[in-house]
Enzyme design. Structure first.
Site, short mmCIF file in Angstrom:
data_model
loop_
_atom_site.label_atom_id
_atom_site.label_comp_id
_atom_site.label_asym_id
_atom_site.label_seq_id
_atom_site.Cartn_x
_atom_site.Cartn_y
_atom_site.Cartn_z
N ARG A 64 0.83 -1.21 0.00
CA ARG A 64 0.00 0.00 0.00
C ARG A 64 0.87 1.26 0.00
O ARG A 64 0.56 2.25 0.64
CB ARG A 64 -0.95 0.02 1.20
CG ARG A 64 -1.89 -1.16 1.29
CD ARG A 64 -2.84 -1.23 0.09
NE ARG A 64 -3.72 -2.38 0.21
CZ ARG A 64 -3.44 -3.59 -0.26
NH1 ARG A 64 -2.30 -3.80 -0.92
NH2 ARG A 64 -4.28 -4.58 -0.11
N SER B 128 -11.49 -0.23 3.24
CA SER B 128 -10.64 -0.55 4.39
C SER B 128 -10.00 0.72 4.94
O SER B 128 -9.27 1.41 4.21
CB SER B 128 -9.55 -1.54 3.98
OG SER B 128 -10.13 -2.75 3.53
N GLU C 141 -5.07 3.56 6.41
CA GLU C 141 -4.85 3.48 4.97
C GLU C 141 -5.44 4.69 4.27
O GLU C 141 -4.96 5.13 3.23
CB GLU C 141 -5.50 2.20 4.43
CG GLU C 141 -5.22 1.91 2.98
CD GLU C 141 -5.69 0.53 2.55
OE1 GLU C 141 -6.08 0.40 1.38
OE2 GLU C 141 -5.67 -0.39 3.38
#
Length: 338
Positions: A164, A238, A334
């Site tokens: 990520r 998420s 995130e």
């Protein structure tokens, strides 16, 4: 023609549905629009925020600057033997691109079905799901350098992809605007069905030789069962990354919590399921004020209607502190906080 607007509501431009305004707003449909915008006084005199699909951002206040919505369209392909390079404009909806590739028999993206957002954001975040990451299908991208007004090509090695993460979130953060992305796919099927939930559904349906269409449909079904639709319930997917810890630390954690869910994450590393950690702290499906976690997935924070960005942020702080206290693991968001 480039149009600059003032005091624009950003509710339609962030999937959390947070009610904030942008002091200035512009939408870009061609790379040439960027050149024109860069020469404007508004661009030179204001801080800049780049938006794609607004699916990875949480606004906690009005944006006192220029919000730039990148909406560059277009998908073209170049086929050579068993490989195909698919080029997509940064404004193309990610799932539209995945569907295009699956329908044309281009293998590699099917596990990334139904990830929200746009193509331009995909290399920045190195998006991923169900055993595949953007880096696995990335060939190169074109980006506009804000400081010089020039366009530059970034190949795979220049992007410094990690979990990520990419160069665009670190040393080059805020310096480039991605305009197009080139993807390297295959006309010969290369199925990745290692993820447990995919294997279970394939076995349940007695599919022994799955196609990319099978995988795409199964991934879509899994995601729909776990994640809320942003058009009805505000969310950004998420909210936290799955934490990666040292194996020695993991062994201690597993001794204390034998049921902990984990995955291999390279030599000496283990990835934990953030959703499991959050659920074990009693957060799954709860509501606090106008926010909370999704009933089917504790990893997803939601706006039940009327939530402010600060309210969602405070709730995420509570989750981070509780998980840290119980497991000794620090969760990392995130979603980008603004």
């Amino acid at each position: 023609m480039l149009v600059l607007q003032e005091n624009i509501s950003l509710i339609p431009y962030n999937t959390f549905g947070i009610d904030v305004k942008a002091r200035f707003f512009a939408e870009i449909f061609t790379p040439e629009d960027l050149v024109e915008l860069r020469n404007s006084a508004v661009f030179k005199e204001n801080k800049l925020l780049i938006l794609g699909g607004g699916s990875n951002v949480l606004f906690t206040e009005d944006y006192e600057g220029l919000v730039l919505k990148v909406s560059i369209p277009g998908i073209v392909t170049e086929i050579s033997d068993s490989q195909v390079v698919v080029t997509a404009g940064a404004g193309v909806i990610w799932n539209d691109l995945v569907n295009y590739c699956v329908e044309n028999g281009f293998a590699g993206m099917e596990n990334l079905t139904l990830i929200p957002g746009t193509v331009g954001a995909s290399p920045i975040q190195n998006i991923g799901a169900y055993g595949v990451e953007l880096k696995d299908v990335f060939e190169s991208c074109e980006a506009f350098e804000i400081a010089t007004g020039e366009f530059k090509k970034f190949d795979y090695s220049a992007c410094h992809f990690a979990y990520r993460d990419s160069v665009f979130k670190n040393e080059l953060k805020g310096q480039y605007i991605i305009t197009r992305v080139n993807f390297k796919l295959f006309t010969r099927i290369r199925i990745n069905s290692q993820y447990g939930a995919i294997q279970s559904l394939l076995a349940e349906r007695r599919i022994t030789h799955p196609t990319i269409t099978d995988i795409s449909k199964i991934v879509a079904e899994i995601r729909v069962s776990k994640l809320p639709d942003p058009s009805t319930i505000g969310n950004a997917g998420s909210f936290f990354k799955n934490p990666i810890i040292e194996r020695a630390e993991f062994e201690k954690l597993k001794h204390a919590f034998p049921a902990v869910i984990s995955y291999p994450a390279g030599e000496g590393k283990v990835k934990l399921a953030a959703g499991w950690l959050i659920e074990q702290c009693g957060f799954k499906g709860i509501t606090e004020g106008h926010t909370g976690t999704w009933k089917n997935q504790a990893l997803v924070l939601v706006n039940h209607g009327g939530a402010s960005g600060k309210e969602v942020y405070s709730f995420s702080e509570k989750i981070i502190d509780t998980v840290s206290s119980k497991f000794g693991v620090k969760l990392e968001r995130e979603v980008n906080i603004l």
